[in-house]
Enzyme design. Structure first.
Site, short mmCIF file in Angstrom:
data_model
loop_
_atom_site.label_atom_id
_atom_site.label_comp_id
_atom_site.label_asym_id
_atom_site.label_seq_id
_atom_site.Cartn_x
_atom_site.Cartn_y
_atom_site.Cartn_z
N CYS A 187 0.81 -1.21 0.12
CA CYS A 187 0.00 -0.01 -0.11
C CYS A 187 0.71 1.35 -0.16
O CYS A 187 1.62 1.70 -0.91
CB CYS A 187 -1.10 -0.05 1.06
SG CYS A 187 -2.35 0.88 0.99
N HIS A 209 -3.69 -5.49 0.98
CA HIS A 209 -2.88 -5.79 2.21
C HIS A 209 -2.80 -7.31 2.61
O HIS A 209 -3.83 -7.75 3.44
CB HIS A 209 -3.72 -4.80 3.15
CG HIS A 209 -3.46 -3.52 3.31
ND1 HIS A 209 -2.32 -3.13 4.00
CD2 HIS A 209 -4.18 -2.39 2.77
CE1 HIS A 209 -2.55 -1.73 3.71
NE2 HIS A 209 -3.69 -1.32 3.22
N GLU A 215 -1.28 -8.64 5.09
CA GLU A 215 -1.07 -8.76 6.31
C GLU A 215 -2.60 -8.72 6.96
O GLU A 215 -2.59 -8.97 8.15
CB GLU A 215 -0.01 -7.69 6.85
CG GLU A 215 -0.73 -6.35 7.21
CD GLU A 215 -0.81 -5.53 5.77
OE1 GLU A 215 -0.57 -6.19 4.72
OE2 GLU A 215 -1.12 -4.22 5.87
#
Lengths: 79, 222
Positions: free
Chosen positions: B86, B194, B196
């Site tokens: 990002c 994302h 994560e």
């Protein structure tokens, strides 16, 4: 000495914000607006006294930080 | 496998990224933007999502000139692995470590939702845990994820198999629906989605976990 840097998206790059402004202007009744491009204006106060040296230094600032030349172009005015 | 996660003022995915790397087995250290060197012996430097320096001027532009920036560039130039997610992707393009640029989403809205991605290549340490052509669900959360590159650059990415992920379907106006790209040496990955945030069942999805597991596993063997 002052420098004024105008940063715009390059001609081939679609400007979604400009398009949204154009659409909004149409909504206000301004039917004749066929295109809008928007950008940034950056004003610099400089110690420099030589206009050409100032222009060259501002160009380095544009290349190094102020503009992303992948998608943006810049124009420098010295006053 | 040793990794570092960089935190800039305004980073907000740094802890999540560190946790995802740790859960995959990495030894993770944290680095502050004012540091001027990285810990010795790092395999991976990860640049997290967020709004570094308030997104002033352009997303990632100020971070690319922060005190830690020369060490990040040096790490990549000596062949180190880097992952930018990002805002981290935006920082890597502003650093010149990845081609192209990320501009305002074509629809102008901030997109915060799960996105379906297509894995375009599994030939790198980051996506080796997936199959080429596999579709995965990973959240996006960005206002400036509209990837732009000129025709020549796009041809190079395609010819060199450097498009890692695409959106399926398109969401933000990116050229060729690109969601993530690799460097020429395939050791630097930038991606807007994302992983994560999809690396633990408690987060509502685990499709991102294979990225961290594959990455940590392969770098541990290297």
């Amino acid at each position: 000495m002052k420098a004024r840097v105008t940063i715009m998206l390059k001609d081939g790059v679609l400007d979604p914000q400009g398009e949204a402004i154009r659409h909004a202007l149409g909504g206000l009744g301004h039917k004749g607006v066929t295109g809008v491009r928007q950008g940034k204006l950056i004003e610099l106060d400089l110690d420099a006294t030589d206009p050409e040296a100032a222009r060259a230094e501002v160009a380095r600032m544009c290349e190094g930080l102020l503009a992303n030349t992948v998608i943006e172009k810049y124009a420098i005015e010295i006053a | 496998m040793k990794a570092a996660v960089v935190t800039f003022p305004g980073s907000n995915c740094d802890r999540d990224l560190a946790v995802a790397l740790k859960q995959a087995g990495a030894d993770v250290q944290r680095v502050w933007h004012k540091d001027t060197s990285l810990p010795q012996g790092l395999d991976l430097v990860a640049v997290p999502g967020g709004f570094s320096y308030g997104d002033y001027l352009r997303c990632g532009a100020i971070a690319a000139h922060s005190p830690i920036a020369p060490a990040l560039r040096a790490h990549a130039e000596r062949g180190g692995y880097m992952l930018g997610i990002c805002n981290g992707f935006q920082v890597l393009t502003e650093l010149g470590l990845l081609p192209g640029a990320l501009m305002r989403n074509a629809g102008l809205t901030f997109l915060c939702k799960p996105a379906t991605l297509r894995v375009e290549t599994a030939d790198n340490v980051f996506t080796a845990g997936y199959r080429t052509g596999q579709q995965i669900s990973v959240p996006v959360a960005h206002h400036d994820g509209n990837y732009q590159i000129d025709a020549e650059g796009l041809t190079a990415l395609r010819d060199q198999d450097r498009i890692a992920f695409t959106y399926a379907p398109a969401i933000n106006g990116s050229v060729a629906d690109i969601a993530g790209v690799l460097s020429a040496n395939r050791r630097v990955l930038g991606m807007m989605p994302h992983p994560e945030r999809a690396a633990d069942p408690a987060l509502g999805g685990t499709d991102g976990a294979a990225l961290f597991a594959g990455l940590v596993g392969r770098l541990a063997l290297a």
